[in-house]
Write a protein that holds these residues in place. Structure first.
Motif, PDB file in Angstrom:
ATOM      1  N   ALA A   1       0.874  -1.173   0.000  1.00  0.00           N
ATOM      2  CA  ALA A   1       0.000   0.000   0.000  1.00  0.00           C
ATOM      3  C   ALA A   1       0.905   1.214   0.000  1.00  0.00           C
ATOM      4  CB  ALA A   1      -0.936  -0.023   1.206  1.00  0.00           C
ATOM      5  N   ARG A   2       0.318   2.389   0.049  1.00  0.00           N
ATOM      6  CA  ARG A   2       1.142   3.584  -0.026  1.00  0.00           C
ATOM      7  C   ARG A   2       2.152   3.679   1.111  1.00  0.00           C
ATOM      8  NH1 ARG A   2       2.329   6.315  -4.161  1.00  0.00           N
ATOM      9  NH2 ARG A   2       2.710   8.122  -2.833  1.00  0.00           N
ATOM     10  N   GLY A   3       1.796   3.206   2.289  1.00  0.00           N
ATOM     11  CA  GLY A   3       2.695   3.382   3.418  1.00  0.00           C
ATOM     12  C   GLY A   3       3.090   2.126   4.139  1.00  0.00           C
ATOM     13  N   THR A   4       2.738   0.953   3.609  1.00  0.00           N
ATOM     14  CA  THR A   4       3.048  -0.294   4.294  1.00  0.00           C
ATOM     15  C   THR A   4       3.377  -1.405   3.307  1.00  0.00           C
ATOM     16  OG1 THR A   4       0.725  -0.995   4.332  1.00  0.00           O
ATOM     17  CG2 THR A   4       1.538   0.232   6.252  1.00  0.00           C
ATOM     18  N   VAL A   5       4.058  -2.400   3.823  1.00  0.00           N
ATOM     19  CA  VAL A   5       4.350  -3.633   3.089  1.00  0.00           C
ATOM     20  C   VAL A   5       3.885  -4.790   3.951  1.00  0.00           C
ATOM     21  CG1 VAL A   5       6.175  -5.151   2.227  1.00  0.00           C
ATOM     22  CG2 VAL A   5       6.342  -2.700   1.868  1.00  0.00           C
ATOM     23  N   GLN A   6       3.187  -5.736   3.359  1.00  0.00           N
ATOM     24  CA  GLN A   6       2.738  -6.922   4.096  1.00  0.00           C
ATOM     25  C   GLN A   6       3.459  -8.142   3.564  1.00  0.00           C
ATOM     26  OE1 GLN A   6      -1.523  -7.490   4.450  1.00  0.00           O
ATOM     27  NE2 GLN A   6      -1.279  -9.685   4.758  1.00  0.00           N
ATOM     28  N   LEU A   7       4.056  -8.895   4.487  1.00  0.00           N
ATOM     29  CA  LEU A   7       4.747 -10.119   4.091  1.00  0.00           C
ATOM     30  C   LEU A   7       4.617 -11.147   5.199  1.00  0.00           C
ATOM     31  CD1 LEU A   7       8.587  -9.285   4.116  1.00  0.00           C
ATOM     32  CD2 LEU A   7       6.874  -7.738   4.930  1.00  0.00           C
ATOM     33  N   ARG A   8       4.074 -12.305   4.805  1.00  0.00           N
ATOM     34  CA  ARG A   8       3.859 -13.439   5.717  1.00  0.00           C
ATOM     35  C   ARG A   8       3.134 -13.003   6.995  1.00  0.00           C
ATOM     36  NH1 ARG A   8       6.201 -18.292   4.668  1.00  0.00           N
ATOM     37  NH2 ARG A   8       7.432 -18.359   2.748  1.00  0.00           N
ATOM     38  N   GLY A   9       2.076 -12.219   6.823  1.00  0.00           N
ATOM     39  CA  GLY A   9       1.261 -11.820   7.949  1.00  0.00           C
ATOM     40  C   GLY A   9       1.806 -10.657   8.763  1.00  0.00           C
ATOM     41  N   GLN A  10       3.005 -10.185   8.428  1.00  0.00           N
ATOM     42  CA  GLN A  10       3.623  -9.079   9.145  1.00  0.00           C
ATOM     43  C   GLN A  10       3.496  -7.806   8.308  1.00  0.00           C
ATOM     44  OE1 GLN A  10       5.234  -9.303  12.220  1.00  0.00           O
ATOM     45  NE2 GLN A  10       5.474  -7.085  12.196  1.00  0.00           N
ATOM     46  N   THR A  11       2.995  -6.720   8.907  1.00  0.00           N
ATOM     47  CA  THR A  11       2.870  -5.454   8.201  1.00  0.00           C
ATOM     48  C   THR A  11       3.944  -4.494   8.699  1.00  0.00           C
ATOM     49  OG1 THR A  11       0.486  -5.725   7.937  1.00  0.00           O
ATOM     50  CG2 THR A  11       1.355  -3.511   7.690  1.00  0.00           C
ATOM     51  N   LEU A  12       4.768  -3.991   7.772  1.00  0.00           N
ATOM     52  CA  LEU A  12       5.876  -3.111   8.121  1.00  0.00           C
ATOM     53  C   LEU A  12       5.653  -1.734   7.503  1.00  0.00           C
ATOM     54  CD1 LEU A  12       8.889  -5.532   7.495  1.00  0.00           C
ATOM     55  CD2 LEU A  12       7.665  -5.111   9.640  1.00  0.00           C
ATOM     56  N   PRO A  13       6.067  -0.684   8.212  1.00  0.00           N
ATOM     57  CA  PRO A  13       5.879   0.667   7.686  1.00  0.00           C
ATOM     58  C   PRO A  13       6.961   1.065   6.692  1.00  0.00           C
ATOM     59  CG  PRO A  13       6.903   0.774   9.834  1.00  0.00           C
ATOM     60  CD  PRO A  13       6.621  -0.680   9.580  1.00  0.00           C
ATOM     61  N   VAL A  14       6.612   1.984   5.796  1.00  0.00           N
ATOM     62  CA  VAL A  14       7.567   2.575   4.867  1.00  0.00           C
ATOM     63  C   VAL A  14       7.824   4.006   5.335  1.00  0.00           C
ATOM     64  CG1 VAL A  14       8.030   3.232   2.479  1.00  0.00           C
ATOM     65  CG2 VAL A  14       6.681   1.181   2.972  1.00  0.00           C
ATOM     66  N   SER A  15       9.081   4.341   5.632  1.00  0.00           N
ATOM     67  CA  SER A  15       9.385   5.682   6.120  1.00  0.00           C
ATOM     68  C   SER A  15       9.631   6.635   4.956  1.00  0.00           C
ATOM     69  CB  SER A  15      10.590   5.660   7.064  1.00  0.00           C
ATOM     70  OG  SER A  15      11.741   5.232   6.382  1.00  0.00           O
ATOM     71  N   GLU A  16       9.510   7.924   5.235  1.00  0.00           N
ATOM     72  CA  GLU A  16       9.575   8.944   4.195  1.00  0.00           C
ATOM     73  C   GLU A  16      10.905   8.936   3.453  1.00  0.00           C
ATOM     74  OE1 GLU A  16       7.737  11.375   1.781  1.00  0.00           O
ATOM     75  OE2 GLU A  16       6.780  10.574   3.597  1.00  0.00           O
ATOM     76  N   GLY A  17      11.987   8.660   4.162  1.00  0.00           N
ATOM     77  CA  GLY A  17      13.300   8.686   3.531  1.00  0.00           C
ATOM     78  C   GLY A  17      13.504   7.610   2.480  1.00  0.00           C
ATOM     79  N   TYR A  18      12.669   6.564   2.499  1.00  0.00           N
ATOM     80  CA  TYR A  18      12.799   5.465   1.541  1.00  0.00           C
ATOM     81  C   TYR A  18      11.575   5.379   0.626  1.00  0.00           C
ATOM     82  CZ  TYR A  18      16.573   4.246   4.667  1.00  0.00           C
ATOM     83  OH  TYR A  18      17.727   4.296   5.418  1.00  0.00           O
ATOM     84  N   ARG A  19      10.774   6.462   0.631  1.00  0.00           N
ATOM     85  CA  ARG A  19       9.527   6.464  -0.128  1.00  0.00           C
ATOM     86  C   ARG A  19       9.768   6.357  -1.629  1.00  0.00           C
ATOM     87  NH1 ARG A  19       4.563   5.829   1.648  1.00  0.00           N
ATOM     88  NH2 ARG A  19       4.931   7.333   3.314  1.00  0.00           N
ATOM     89  N   GLU A  20      10.774   7.043  -2.151  1.00  0.00           N
ATOM     90  CA  GLU A  20      10.984   7.065  -3.603  1.00  0.00           C
ATOM     91  C   GLU A  20      11.300   5.671  -4.141  1.00  0.00           C
ATOM     92  OE1 GLU A  20      13.782   9.243  -6.997  1.00  0.00           O
ATOM     93  OE2 GLU A  20      13.907   9.857  -4.898  1.00  0.00           O
ATOM     94  N   ALA A  21      12.227   4.984  -3.475  1.00  0.00           N
ATOM     95  CA  ALA A  21      12.579   3.624  -3.917  1.00  0.00           C
ATOM     96  C   ALA A  21      11.383   2.691  -3.781  1.00  0.00           C
ATOM     97  CB  ALA A  21      13.759   3.100  -3.109  1.00  0.00           C
ATOM     98  N   PHE A  22      10.638   2.857  -2.699  1.00  0.00           N
ATOM     99  CA  PHE A  22       9.456   2.030  -2.503  1.00  0.00           C
ATOM    100  C   PHE A  22       8.403   2.307  -3.577  1.00  0.00           C
ATOM    101  CE2 PHE A  22       5.136   1.726  -0.711  1.00  0.00           C
ATOM    102  CZ  PHE A  22       5.088   0.364  -0.487  1.00  0.00           C
ATOM    103  N   ASP A  23       8.194   3.581  -3.918  1.00  0.00           N
ATOM    104  CA  ASP A  23       7.203   3.926  -4.938  1.00  0.00           C
ATOM    105  C   ASP A  23       7.566   3.322  -6.294  1.00  0.00           C
ATOM    106  OD1 ASP A  23       5.623   5.290  -3.188  1.00  0.00           O
ATOM    107  OD2 ASP A  23       6.333   7.289  -3.741  1.00  0.00           O
TER     108      ASP A  23
END
Length: 252
Positions: free
Chosen positions: A223-245
């Motif tokens: 999603a725009r601000g999270t990654v879900q993997l194997r039932g675990q949801t992790l946040p995406v911080s602003e400093g790594y937003r570009e690579a994530f996008d």
């Protein structure tokens, strides 16, 4: 029309089969960006793929996941021994021998990039060119083998860890926790997240937060601000937003 166009072989009609939406989307995207391949369908189960092959006899090549509920990819390949050729896509390297037993054209180990996909596709193109009685395209020189594992210092020993087994890495103050798909408890490693990240191949891993690096092959949803993997949801911080996008936009 040029002479080259006149003798160019038709595109190879392909079916993509995978029960993981992100993996299926990636394979479809790779097929569509390869000029000599044509995507004629995508399915999330081997049963649906079997029905599609019976309904469309012109299908020539399957990019086929192995571990799927119900009918597995290996079982489907055995059923289709005299049908379309198969390139397996799987996260489990112990299926390689079985893949060769059903005469698969190639075997792609997840997570894989477009370069590896293209090499497998070129192998298929050479096969169909020879089958049609034409000259095989010029071979592509093999790429240098990429290590599939890493050694981590855990307590007083070096532990060999398969890269495909790493779900995500969590950075602490002086340690990192390496969360594995095959183990209930993470490995505690004396190193920094930055130093470990330098050792992980960037096309298989992505840093999404000052505290997290994720294994792309284990991502189940984004999603725009999270990654879900194997039932675990992790946040995406602003400093790594570009690579994530950039990663996220591949699945839109």
């Amino acid at each position: 029309m040029s002479v080259a166009d006149a003798v160019a072989p038709p595109r190879i009609r392909c079916l993509a089969v995978d029960d993981e939406p992100l993996a299926l989307g990636m394979v479809c995207a790779f097929i569509e960006q390869t000029p000599f391949l044509e995507l004629v369908g995508q399915h999330d189960s081997a049963v649906a793929a079997l029905q599609a092959v019976h309904a469309q006899p012109a299908i020539e090549l399957l990019f086929l996941d192995i571990k799927m509920p119900g009918l597995s990819g290996l079982e489907l390949a055995r059923v289709l021994q005299n049908g379309p050729r198969v390139i397996f896509t799987t996260a489990f390297n112990h299926y390689a021998l079985e893949g060769y037993k059903v005469d698969a054209l190639d075997y792609l180990l997840k997570p894989f990039g477009y370069e590896e996909f293209l090499r497998a596709a070129l192998k298929a193109r050479a096969y169909f060119a020879l089958l049609a009685g034409g000259a095989a395209p010029a071979p592509v020189p093999p790429a240098a083998p990429e290590e599939d594992h890493i050694y981590l210092k855990v307590e007083y020993q070096l532990v060999r860890v398969t890269l495909a087994d790493i779900v995500y890495v969590e950075g602490l103050k002086d340690y990192v926790k390496v969360h594995l798909a095959s183990a209930a408890r993470p490995l505690l490693v004396l190193t920094s997240l930055r130093r470990l990240g330098e050792k992980l191949p960037s096309r298989h891993f992505l840093r999404i937060h000052r505290s997290y690096i994720v294994g792309l092959g284990h991502v189940q949803a984004v999603a725009r601000g999270t990654v879900q993997l194997r039932g675990q949801t992790l946040p995406v911080s602003e400093g790594y937003r570009e690579a994530f996008d950039q990663f996220f936009n591949r699945w839109k």
